[in-house]
Design a protein around this motif. Structure first.
Motif, short mmCIF file in Angstrom:
data_model
loop_
_atom_site.label_atom_id
_atom_site.label_comp_id
_atom_site.label_asym_id
_atom_site.label_seq_id
_atom_site.Cartn_x
_atom_site.Cartn_y
_atom_site.Cartn_z
N PRO A 34 22.91 62.09 -13.43
CA PRO A 34 21.48 62.11 -13.76
C PRO A 34 21.22 62.80 -15.11
CG PRO A 34 21.81 62.68 -11.46
CD PRO A 34 23.18 62.62 -12.08
N VAL A 35 20.32 62.22 -15.90
CA VAL A 35 20.09 62.72 -17.25
C VAL A 35 19.55 64.14 -17.24
CG1 VAL A 35 17.76 61.76 -17.37
CG2 VAL A 35 19.04 62.18 -19.47
N ILE A 36 18.78 64.49 -16.23
CA ILE A 36 18.24 65.85 -16.17
C ILE A 36 19.36 66.86 -15.95
CG2 ILE A 36 17.75 65.74 -13.70
CD1 ILE A 36 15.65 67.51 -16.43
N THR A 37 20.37 66.48 -15.16
CA THR A 37 21.52 67.35 -14.94
C THR A 37 22.30 67.55 -16.23
OG1 THR A 37 21.70 66.58 -12.65
CG2 THR A 37 23.63 67.68 -13.60
N ARG A 38 22.50 66.44 -16.96
CA ARG A 38 23.21 66.53 -18.24
C ARG A 38 22.44 67.39 -19.23
NH1 ARG A 38 23.48 60.92 -20.23
NH2 ARG A 38 22.34 60.19 -18.40
N TYR A 39 21.11 67.23 -19.24
CA TYR A 39 20.28 68.00 -20.17
C TYR A 39 20.37 69.49 -19.88
CZ TYR A 39 16.09 70.05 -22.22
OH TYR A 39 15.22 70.87 -22.89
N VAL A 40 20.32 69.87 -18.61
CA VAL A 40 20.39 71.29 -18.24
C VAL A 40 21.74 71.87 -18.65
CG1 VAL A 40 20.43 72.91 -16.31
CG2 VAL A 40 18.71 71.10 -16.38
N ARG A 41 22.82 71.12 -18.41
CA ARG A 41 24.14 71.59 -18.83
C ARG A 41 24.21 71.75 -20.34
NH1 ARG A 41 27.78 67.28 -15.35
NH2 ARG A 41 27.42 68.19 -13.26
N TRP A 42 23.69 70.75 -21.05
CA TRP A 42 23.72 70.81 -22.52
C TRP A 42 22.90 71.98 -23.04
CZ3 TRP A 42 19.55 70.23 -25.89
CH2 TRP A 42 19.87 70.12 -27.24
N LEU A 43 21.70 72.16 -22.52
CA LEU A 43 20.82 73.24 -22.97
C LEU A 43 21.43 74.60 -22.64
CD1 LEU A 43 18.10 73.92 -24.27
CD2 LEU A 43 17.09 73.89 -21.98
N THR A 44 22.05 74.73 -21.49
CA THR A 44 22.70 75.99 -21.12
C THR A 44 23.83 76.32 -22.09
OG1 THR A 44 22.19 75.61 -18.79
CG2 THR A 44 23.92 77.21 -19.30
N GLY A 45 24.60 75.32 -22.48
CA GLY A 45 25.68 75.53 -23.44
C GLY A 45 25.16 75.96 -24.80
#
Length: 327
Positions: free
Chosen positions: A63-74
């Motif tokens: 899911p794109v929201i999951t990818r976004y949260v991972r990316w933003l956290t990094g």
């Protein structure tokens, strides 16, 4: 002033966050990193493809929201802007290319501003005289030439000069070729590489500043306050120097400030012609390679530069015109 700057920075941080977030979701919607692997012959196993996409956090099955949260956290916790589809670091790629862009465009930008504004003021003061007509004709001719054509013409001219001289005076690709430790030889080699793209970018940039500065100054020269100053005994040159010139520089200074982002990412044509791996060329590459993280990182960098330019434009305008108050 400090309160104004702090308030604007806070507003810009919110705007930048929204812009970067929208860019991430748009890039995720329209780019297809999976196609980079599916188009290979022979095609890698599906498990291998998914593993590579998961490792770069660009798997469309997540899911794109999951990818976004991972990316933003990094980004927030490690300043990690992610990986490209080929598993290379986006942050490292931008840092290396940022140095190349700085070397390429800094001198050209300074020369464009100084030469263009100076010629614009010179021709405005001599409106309709032969100097004005000749310089405006040359500027108009250069202005209509596409940047790619202008860069190629500079390359052909340099090749002809090298041929006539019987030695390589100018390099037409890259920014460096010297591998030794002698600083003098390194600097000479750097100049031999830099001079051609600098000429190409300076010609195009200076023409734009020349034509706009001439227009701005002519508008101010015909303003009522300049006529009033001359009626009080000032000569035309004195009225221009004390009143019109300062006001005419305000829109030019603002355009210079807003061009900061273009200084780094707008030299795509020049970088392509002279085979320089700068940010402009990298931006085109990220789009062609479906590099979601790279595209978002470049957009974020451009956004920061644009907002810094907006802040500088306000500050410079207030400095040039004391009637402007920042509050």
């Amino acid at each position: 002033m400090l309160r104004y700057v702090a308030k604007r920075i806070a507003n810009y941080c919110v705007m930048l966050f929204v812009a970067i977030t929208m860019t991430y979701f748009l890039a995720s919607a329209f780019m297809d990193p999976r196609s980079n692997y599916m188009s290979r012959n022979p095609r890698p196993p599906m498990d291998s493809i998914n593993h590579a996409l998961d490792n770069a956090n660009i798997n469309d099955q997540t899911p794109v929201i999951t990818r976004y949260v991972r990316w933003l956290t990094g980004v927030v916790t490690r300043w990690d802007w992610g990986k490209a589809p080929d598993q290379s670091s986006v942050g490292d790629a931008i840092v290396s290319r940022m140095g190349a862009s700085l070397q390429l465009v800094t001198l050209a930008t300074v020369l464009s501003i100084v030469i263009g504004v100076s010629i614009g003021v010179y021709t405005a003061i001599r409106q309709y005289k032969w100097q004005d007509r000749v310089l405006n004709s040359i500027a108009t001719f250069i202005f209509v030439i596409p940047p790619a054509v202008l860069a190629v013409a500079v390359v052909f001219f340099a090749i002809e000069v090298n041929t006539v001289a019987g030695s390589r005076l100018f390099y037409v690709t890259g920014l460096h070729s010297y591998q030794g430790e002698n600083f003098g030889l390194w600097f000479l080699d750097f100049l031999q590489h830099l001079i051609l793209p600098t000429i190409s970018m300076t010609l195009g940039g200076a023409v734009g500043y020349h034509l706009t500065q001439r227009t701005y100054l002519l508008d101010e020269m015909n303003a009522d306050y300049v006529r009033t100053a001359r009626a009080k005994g000032l000569t035309l040159n004195q009225a221009i120097r004390r009143h019109a010139l300062r006001n005419s520089l305000i829109p030019t200074a603002q355009s210079v400030a807003f061009s900061i982002a273009g200084v780094f990412t707008g030299a795509t044509v020049t970088e392509s012609v002279f085979a320089i791996n700068g940010l402009g060329r990298y931006f085109v590459t990220t789009i062609g390679q479906n590099d979601i993280n790279g595209t978002v990182a470049i957009a974020a960098f451009s956004g920061v530069c644009t907002l810094v330019g907006a802040l500088l434009a306000d500050i410079v305008a207030a400095w040039l015109d004391p009637r402007i108050r920042l509050n």
